[in-house]
Design a protein around this motif. Structure first.
Motif, PDB file in Angstrom:
ATOM      1  N   ASN A  86       0.850  -1.212   0.042  1.00  0.00           N
ATOM      2  CA  ASN A  86      -0.005  -0.047  -0.017  1.00  0.00           C
ATOM      3  C   ASN A  86       0.827   1.131  -0.050  1.00  0.00           C
ATOM      4  N   GLN A  87       0.195   2.395  -0.366  1.00  0.00           N
ATOM      5  CA  GLN A  87       0.720   3.473  -0.548  1.00  0.00           C
ATOM      6  C   GLN A  87       2.219   3.701  -1.481  1.00  0.00           C
ATOM      7  N   SER A 102      -1.437  -1.851  -9.897  1.00  0.00           N
ATOM      8  CA  SER A 102      -0.571  -0.660  -9.326  1.00  0.00           C
ATOM      9  C   SER A 102      -0.370   0.461 -10.415  1.00  0.00           C
ATOM     10  N   LYS A 120       0.617   2.840  -5.039  1.00  0.00           N
ATOM     11  CA  LYS A 120      -0.631   1.989  -4.702  1.00  0.00           C
ATOM     12  C   LYS A 120      -1.416   2.811  -3.813  1.00  0.00           C
ATOM     13  N   SER A 122      -3.645   3.806  -0.363  1.00  0.00           N
ATOM     14  CA  SER A 122      -3.636   3.310   0.940  1.00  0.00           C
ATOM     15  C   SER A 122      -4.237   2.121   1.479  1.00  0.00           C
ATOM     16  N   LYS A 123      -5.465   1.809   0.626  1.00  0.00           N
ATOM     17  CA  LYS A 123      -6.264   0.706   0.818  1.00  0.00           C
ATOM     18  C   LYS A 123      -6.568  -0.147  -0.362  1.00  0.00           C
ATOM     19  N   PRO A 124      -5.525  -0.847  -0.731  1.00  0.00           N
ATOM     20  CA  PRO A 124      -5.689  -1.797  -1.797  1.00  0.00           C
ATOM     21  C   PRO A 124      -6.832  -2.961  -1.719  1.00  0.00           C
ATOM     22  N   GLU A 148     -12.945  -0.635  -7.364  1.00  0.00           N
ATOM     23  CA  GLU A 148     -12.940  -0.375  -6.082  1.00  0.00           C
ATOM     24  C   GLU A 148     -14.369  -0.206  -5.721  1.00  0.00           C
TER      25      GLU A 148
END
Length: 205
Positions: A86-87, A102, A120, A122-124, A148
């Motif tokens: 993430n991130q 990604s 990425k 923060s909440k994949p 999402e």
């Protein structure tokens, strides 16, 4: 295309090379994907400038699904990448989240391209397909994730649920050419009204 530079993605390219300038003939990672960068000069016309692969190139990642060029920055989406990072610059080789997706950022110095950041949300999430499309304007990068599922609306809502299946989202990131990186501060962008998507409208947001 931006000015005298053009980038072309091929999601079905099969080599296991990683980063920039690897071996394009090791065809052991089926549909890992690649990007080819070409540059035009008055003296030589169009010439190949870079062969670009994901830093975590693996089969069926679809690297090159989307592209954005802005000056010396190149953003590439790999919407079927399954890493659970993430991130920014997390563990891109953790393949425990199928088709989370990604985006990867590359920077050019002179005529040389180099990997800069693996990006990425923060909440994949499973099948979010982050990186299905990318756009970049100056220092702002936008990345879509049409799978999402949160029921957040507007800007920076609650991402911690999956109550609106395939409602989709976009994320924006600040990119800094001089630091060759993306900011860890991301913004979630959702439609102001949502519904769970059907098979026919999953890609509308």
């Amino acid at each position: 295309m931006d000015g005298d530079t053009v980038a072309v993605g091929t999601v079905r390219e099969d080599s296991a090379a990683r980063g920039v300038g690897g071996n394009p003939f090791d065809n052991t990672e089926f549909s890992s994907g690649a990007v080819y960068v070409f540059h035009r000069s008055e003296l030589d016309g169009w010439q190949a400038q870079a062969y670009v692969k994901a830093i975590n190139a693996e089969r069926n990642d679809s690297f090159g699904q989307s592209l954005a060029l802005s000056g010396n920055l190149l953003a590439v989406g790999a919407d079927l990448d399954s890493s659970a990072a993430n991130q920014i610059d997390g563990d891109a080789d953790d393949n425990s989240l199928t088709s989370a997706g990604s985006a990867q950022l590359y920077h050019r110095t002179g005529a040389t391209w180099s990997p800069a950041s693996c990006i990425k949300p923060s909440k994949p999430g499973f099948a979010d397909r982050f990186g299905f499309s990318v756009a970049m304007d100056g220092g702002l990068l936008a990345v879509s994730a049409y799978g999402e599922d949160s029921d957040a609306t507007g800007i920076n809502g609650d991402m911690d649920n999956n109550l609106a299946l395939f409602s989709g989202a976009a994320y924006t990131f600040d990119v800094v050419a001089s630091r060759r990186s993306a900011s860890r501060t991301a913004r979630l962008v959702k439609a102001t009204s949502l519904h769970s998507a059907t098979q026919h409208d999953r890609r509308t947001f």
